[in-house]
Enzyme design. Sequence first.
Site, PDB file in Angstrom:
ATOM      1  N   ASP A 518     -34.592 -24.780  19.513  1.00  0.00           N
ATOM      2  CA  ASP A 518     -33.643 -25.896  19.421  1.00  0.00           C
ATOM      3  C   ASP A 518     -33.983 -26.912  20.508  1.00  0.00           C
ATOM      4  O   ASP A 518     -34.846 -26.669  21.372  1.00  0.00           O
ATOM      5  CB  ASP A 518     -32.225 -25.336  19.605  1.00  0.00           C
ATOM      6  CG  ASP A 518     -31.138 -26.273  19.117  1.00  0.00           C
ATOM      7  OD1 ASP A 518     -31.455 -27.390  18.668  1.00  0.00           O
ATOM      8  OD2 ASP A 518     -29.956 -25.885  19.190  1.00  0.00           O
ATOM      9  N   GLU A 521     -36.591 -32.062  20.648  1.00  0.00           N
ATOM     10  CA  GLU A 521     -36.972 -33.451  20.338  1.00  0.00           C
ATOM     11  C   GLU A 521     -37.885 -34.098  21.405  1.00  0.00           C
ATOM     12  O   GLU A 521     -38.743 -34.906  20.980  1.00  0.00           O
ATOM     13  CB  GLU A 521     -35.711 -34.309  20.145  1.00  0.00           C
ATOM     14  CG  GLU A 521     -34.896 -33.940  18.931  1.00  0.00           C
ATOM     15  CD  GLU A 521     -34.046 -32.674  19.133  1.00  0.00           C
ATOM     16  OE1 GLU A 521     -33.715 -32.016  18.141  1.00  0.00           O
ATOM     17  OE2 GLU A 521     -33.754 -32.344  20.300  1.00  0.00           O
ATOM     18  N   ASP A 595     -26.670 -30.853  13.830  1.00  0.00           N
ATOM     19  CA  ASP A 595     -25.256 -30.669  14.169  1.00  0.00           C
ATOM     20  C   ASP A 595     -24.346 -31.448  13.225  1.00  0.00           C
ATOM     21  O   ASP A 595     -23.804 -32.511  13.571  1.00  0.00           O
ATOM     22  CB  ASP A 595     -25.014 -31.079  15.618  1.00  0.00           C
ATOM     23  CG  ASP A 595     -25.773 -30.186  16.586  1.00  0.00           C
ATOM     24  OD1 ASP A 595     -26.225 -29.109  16.169  1.00  0.00           O
ATOM     25  OD2 ASP A 595     -25.910 -30.567  17.769  1.00  0.00           O
TER      26      ASP A 595
END
Length: 922
Positions: A518, A521, A595
Amino acid sequence: MVKHENFKTCDQSGFCKRNRQYADTASSQGASWISPYRLDPQSVEVKDGQLTGVVLKSLQGGGEAIRLPMTISFLASGSARVSVDEEKRQKGDIELRHGSQARKERYNEASKWALVGGLKKDTGVTSKVENGATIIQYGTNHRYKALIRHTPFSIDFMRGEETHIKLNGDGLLNLEHWRPKIEKENVEGEQGADTREDESTWWEEKFGGNTDTKPKGPESVGLDIVFPGYQHVFGIPEHAGPLSLKQTRGGSGNYDQPYRMYNSDVFEYEMDSPMTLYGAIPFMQAHRRDSTVGVFWLNAAETWVDIVKSKTSANPLSLGIGGKTDTKTHWFSESGLIDIFVFLGPSPKEVLHSYSELTGYTQLPQQFAIAYHQCRWNYVTDEDVKDVDRKFDKFKIPYDVIWLDIEYTDGKKYFTWDQHTFPDPIGMQKQLDEHERKMVVIIDPHIKIEASYPVVDELKSKSLAVKNKDNNIYDGWCWPGSSHWIDCFNPAAISWWQGLFSYSSFTGTAPNTFIWNDMNEPSVFNGPETTMPKDNLHHGNWEHRDVHNANGLTFVNATYEALLHRDPKSPRRPFVLTRSFFAGSQRMGAMWTGDNQANWDHLAASIPMILANNIAGFPFAGADVGGFFGNPSKELQTRWYQAGAFYPFFRGHAHIDTRRREPYLLGEPYTGIMTQALRLRYQLLPAWYTAFHEASVDGSPIVRPLYYVHPSDEKGFEIDDQFYVGSTGLLAKPVTAEGADRVDIYIPDEHTYYDYFDYTIYTGAGKTRTMDAPLDKIPLLMRSGHIFPRKDRPRRSSGLMKWDPFTLVVVLGSDQSAEGTLYVDDGESFDYREGAYIHRRFVFDVASQSLMSEDLAVTGKKTKGYLKTMAKVRVEKIVLVGASARWEKKREVLVLEDGAKEGRKVPLSWHQAEGGRASWAV
């Protein structure tokens, strides 16, 4: 809600604003606008399937033209690649500001991460020069043509004699060349002062309290790509909007911002928006009736895409009848090369196959990975995990994987366990293993800065972390607090990362432990736009601005390699889930849409988002079932499980502040209905696994929009709320509206469609039919002409289904023919690469009214051993839906098997058509 102030609009992104202004200038001048780029005809050379030359950029104020080396490669696949660089930067003949140690070249390594094949050149191309243009013919039977005009420079890519893709046809090519910063003074009344270019964002940019020092000055690249005669364009995920991409220059129903691709941590993202999200695949398809083409813009920097549709009539009196629509796209990236692949189709399958040949096919996952995953932030103790596991069994709800978010760690230090809450992780995983279940734990790229933490100590001592602009180790803020980030562009960092996953290093893990990546980015809580400063430095001294969108891919690649090396004697297929992705990420695992929120809009949006990923080459995609933020109503959660049963990646997940929502907690009828949806997923796992195999060998989507399956049906091109599962003919339309008890489902062709559950008949090409859909019903149709496999015995996990028999569902239409395939292997190892698999094609022959099975497998050294293990796994039952009346009086059928001395007769039961439902036989 999303915090818009944390993310740039085009006007706040210097290069986006400049390129849009450039387009506005060209538009305002109309036919008088002349692109300042020309191809020097004396530089052109065609050799071995490749054209090389120099594009010259004329400067506004005169002076020596800027030399831009260009290469056009014509590939054996029928694709073409156009690359344009900048000679001064290429040679390092520039000066960097602020004493920067960044590389001087334009970033030229995106292909290293994104591409794995398909680059063999077509050596049979022919070339000629006429009327100021170089003409190249290429592809099988020279069916493609590139018309390269010298002045102004442009390229028409043609199939036959028709242009399908135009590069620089509108003259928006804009490569910002290097120039030194010259301090200018504005003298009042100075002539021409108002004609200067706007340099306000050339040399630095400020946003969110951060200053981007831009040591190389302006370096963006931009280009217009026009699809003449094409009204629909698809792709360029990830965005929360319709599958058919909208126009972006304002107007009723259109966006006023370009589609942005700059991987970002955007929680509670909004609907129907071109705003950037977590991943970026700069691959676009254009589609019209019976023709699909595509482009792949290979650039890992921040990228924006404007879309405008220009409609023209055949003549002034036609009132639009017989006219056409051109889709005009304008692409611009902050740095790097112009590097474009062009695909001329003509079918969606051919375009996607050509793209996948370049960037790699999706991973063939382990069997468990395509079953159901149970997750939340967080299961709080190992006893909590074991209790959830037992309750799934108590309520007879199947699942395969339970997940642990960040709270399992000791103080958010990865590769550790909290000894107070997870004192016995091995015992926990042993309980899971009793029913063939797995565990996934989260590992993010930020490494906590804390004394006596060996992982961060090694990261620093080995110099494997991302650096700041001053070439010192970068310090940012994420879940653990102050952190460093591993730089997975560095081969040494990848090797080091592998060692951290060994069972002796990551104690408490077992062979049934897999990984969730996770925040890759990367998400940096105190960084500009919640990510890293663009002037940070990576391995090789490339700036972060050059590589940003590929960052998540490199992290997943490192984790994938680590899991691959964890069991060197008997390697098994890794499972890694990623939030951030780029072209090529599909080779290494699954993604999810980040999300989302527990509301009906997010449920509805999940379907086009997942379809967009599927047609962009990354089909192992899903969304958080139930919604990550907020508490879903019981109806919403139930409908979401029904939809999730048709996501390629199927995981329930929830935020730490939400109520517990495991399916068994909702009570009846909701628990029972969700259990039915889960059992349907498990029943159809053989069909899903076969679809995954197909994707892994030819790039086919796992879930398919209507335009892909029916490329001639114009009514279906914009439909993005119903889809097919692989090649099965199963057509799903999940309920996504509150209180709905029926849906309108579009019938795209002349085939007969049957309700999956009761065989109700639906027909009418180009018509919409209403299906009843009470809460306990999933709208699911079967298209005639298909055969698909399933397993009908309910089990606790997919691993326990391994030796169960198969059922074949034969869906017959008016012509009483059908075919389909089944792919089976051990579901975990790489032995299938050496022949350890079964691949059968089933055909129902009209003339003989018989079902035949054909072996599609290629024999390898492990074939014989695998077939021996599968000798007792049989086809137990065959269901004939839509069976003709000639079957009515049959009471038995003859079965002939390979190797058997004689056939055997087995009973047949016939069920008469009634009440709008088809006849069927078993």
